[in-house]
Design an enzyme around this catalytic site. Sequence first.
Site, PDB file in Angstrom:
ATOM      1  N   ASP A 101      -1.135   6.325  -5.253  1.00 48.07           N
ATOM      2  CA  ASP A 101      -2.166   7.319  -5.560  1.00 48.07           C
ATOM      3  C   ASP A 101      -1.625   8.354  -6.538  1.00 48.07           C
ATOM      4  OD1 ASP A 101      -3.992   6.369  -3.344  1.00 48.07           O
ATOM      5  OD2 ASP A 101      -2.196   6.921  -2.205  1.00 48.07           O
ATOM      6  N   HIS A 122       0.829  -1.211   0.000  1.00 45.21           N
ATOM      7  CA  HIS A 122       0.000   0.000   0.000  1.00 45.21           C
ATOM      8  C   HIS A 122       0.864   1.262   0.000  1.00 45.21           C
ATOM      9  CE1 HIS A 122      -3.080   2.594   2.373  1.00 45.21           C
ATOM     10  NE2 HIS A 122      -3.453   2.547   1.114  1.00 45.21           N
ATOM     11  N   HIS A 161      -1.174  11.282  -2.112  1.00 43.45           N
ATOM     12  CA  HIS A 161      -2.451  10.798  -1.584  1.00 43.45           C
ATOM     13  C   HIS A 161      -3.434  11.928  -1.338  1.00 43.45           C
ATOM     14  CE1 HIS A 161      -5.344   9.492   1.492  1.00 43.45           C
ATOM     15  NE2 HIS A 161      -5.244   8.306   0.920  1.00 43.45           N
ATOM     16  N   GLU A 209       0.548  -0.577  -4.836  1.00 42.57           N
ATOM     17  CA  GLU A 209      -0.575   0.355  -5.013  1.00 42.57           C
ATOM     18  C   GLU A 209      -0.058   1.749  -4.704  1.00 42.57           C
ATOM     19  OE1 GLU A 209      -3.970   2.840  -3.387  1.00 42.57           O
ATOM     20  OE2 GLU A 209      -2.050   2.321  -2.493  1.00 42.57           O
ATOM     21  N   GLU A 265      -3.987   3.957  -8.292  1.00 46.83           N
ATOM     22  CA  GLU A 265      -5.257   4.538  -7.849  1.00 46.83           C
ATOM     23  C   GLU A 265      -5.352   5.952  -8.378  1.00 46.83           C
ATOM     24  OE1 GLU A 265      -6.403   4.836  -3.624  1.00 46.83           O
ATOM     25  OE2 GLU A 265      -7.985   6.210  -4.283  1.00 46.83           O
TER      26      GLU A 265
HETATM   27  O1  G3P Z   1      -6.439   1.588  -3.126  1.00 45.83           O
HETATM   28  C1  G3P Z   1      -6.968   1.238  -1.905  1.00 45.83           C
HETATM   29  C2  G3P Z   1      -6.652   2.198  -0.800  1.00 45.83           C
HETATM   30  O2  G3P Z   1      -5.406   2.764  -1.004  1.00 45.83           O
HETATM   31  C3  G3P Z   1      -7.678   3.253  -0.679  1.00 45.83           C
HETATM   32  O3  G3P Z   1      -7.492   4.066   0.441  1.00 45.83           O
HETATM   33  O4  G3P Z   1      -6.984   6.280   1.405  1.00 45.83           O
HETATM   34  O5  G3P Z   1      -5.212   4.591   1.268  1.00 45.83           O
HETATM   35  O6  G3P Z   1      -6.004   5.696  -0.777  1.00 45.83           O
HETATM   36  P1  G3P Z   1      -6.376   5.205   0.578  1.00 45.83           P
HETATM   37 CA    CA Z   2      -4.695   4.544  -2.333  1.00 46.02          CA
END
Ligand code: G3P
Ligand code: CA
Length: 257
Positions: free
Chosen positions: A53, A24, A66, A51, A126
């Site tokens: 952002d 993450h 993010h 993953e 994302e």
């Molecule tokens: O992609 C899943 C997860 O990352 C979504 O939550 O807030 O960490 O971007 P967040």
């Molecule tokens: Ca994310």
Amino acid sequence: MNQAASILPVVGAAHWPYPRHIAHRGAGKLAPENTLAAFRHGASFGYRMFEFDVKLSADGKPVLMHDATLDRTTSGAGRVDALTLGELAALDAGGWHSPAYAGEPVPTLAAIARYTRANGFHVNIEIKPVPGNECRTGAAVALDALALWQGADVPPLLSSFSEEALDAARQVAPGLPRALLLDKLPADWPARLRRLGCVALDVNHRALDAAVIAQAHADGFKVLCYTVNDAGRAAELLSWGLDGLITDAVDRLAPQP
Ligand code: G3P
Ligand code: CA
């Protein structure tokens, strides 16, 4: 045949090339999120999928971030889309985390594509638009991803909480696989996925149980979830056939293929 389908392998229920464990924001909380240093740290624990952002700079370039604002994770302040790529490049995106990471830059999507492709890693991009910029971000990120992963054996998996952004991504790059992110499961979630041509559901793990995963599989969807840091919960979800588990705990959850 559309442009994406001509250069990218088709991903879906019949062909799912991604590993089950996904780091993450690069390496969760162990290194500054959404920086190349975080990816390297996640990779040091054997993670092969990441993953992260992505949103747009003032001049429309996809960058990793993010929050809608720069304050929490950089030396800057204010909205991310108020600064150009050149201005973002001058910021420190690591010092907020710990002194060892001081001076870590804000990565572009292009820099991450170079690193992950060179190392044979997979990615889940994302699309996280600054509010009000959903369509533009979805289209720009998808177009950039299409170009950056041209000729790749495995395409990037796009995901977003924004249905507008996913729809825009689909219009410009229909061959890139998409997952709809959901915090809770509305009754019509399968219809939403179908409308957006998604290959996967990507949901808060608290909304998942064995029946939901079985239903998704029966409907032809893969299932990913976020953010699972407890080993017992991870084992339970995987025993139900979960296809992708997004975690911060890269040091405690050993990645499976
Ligand atoms: O992609 C899943 C997860 O990352 C979504 O939550 O807030 O960490 O971007 P967040
Ligand atoms: Ca994310």
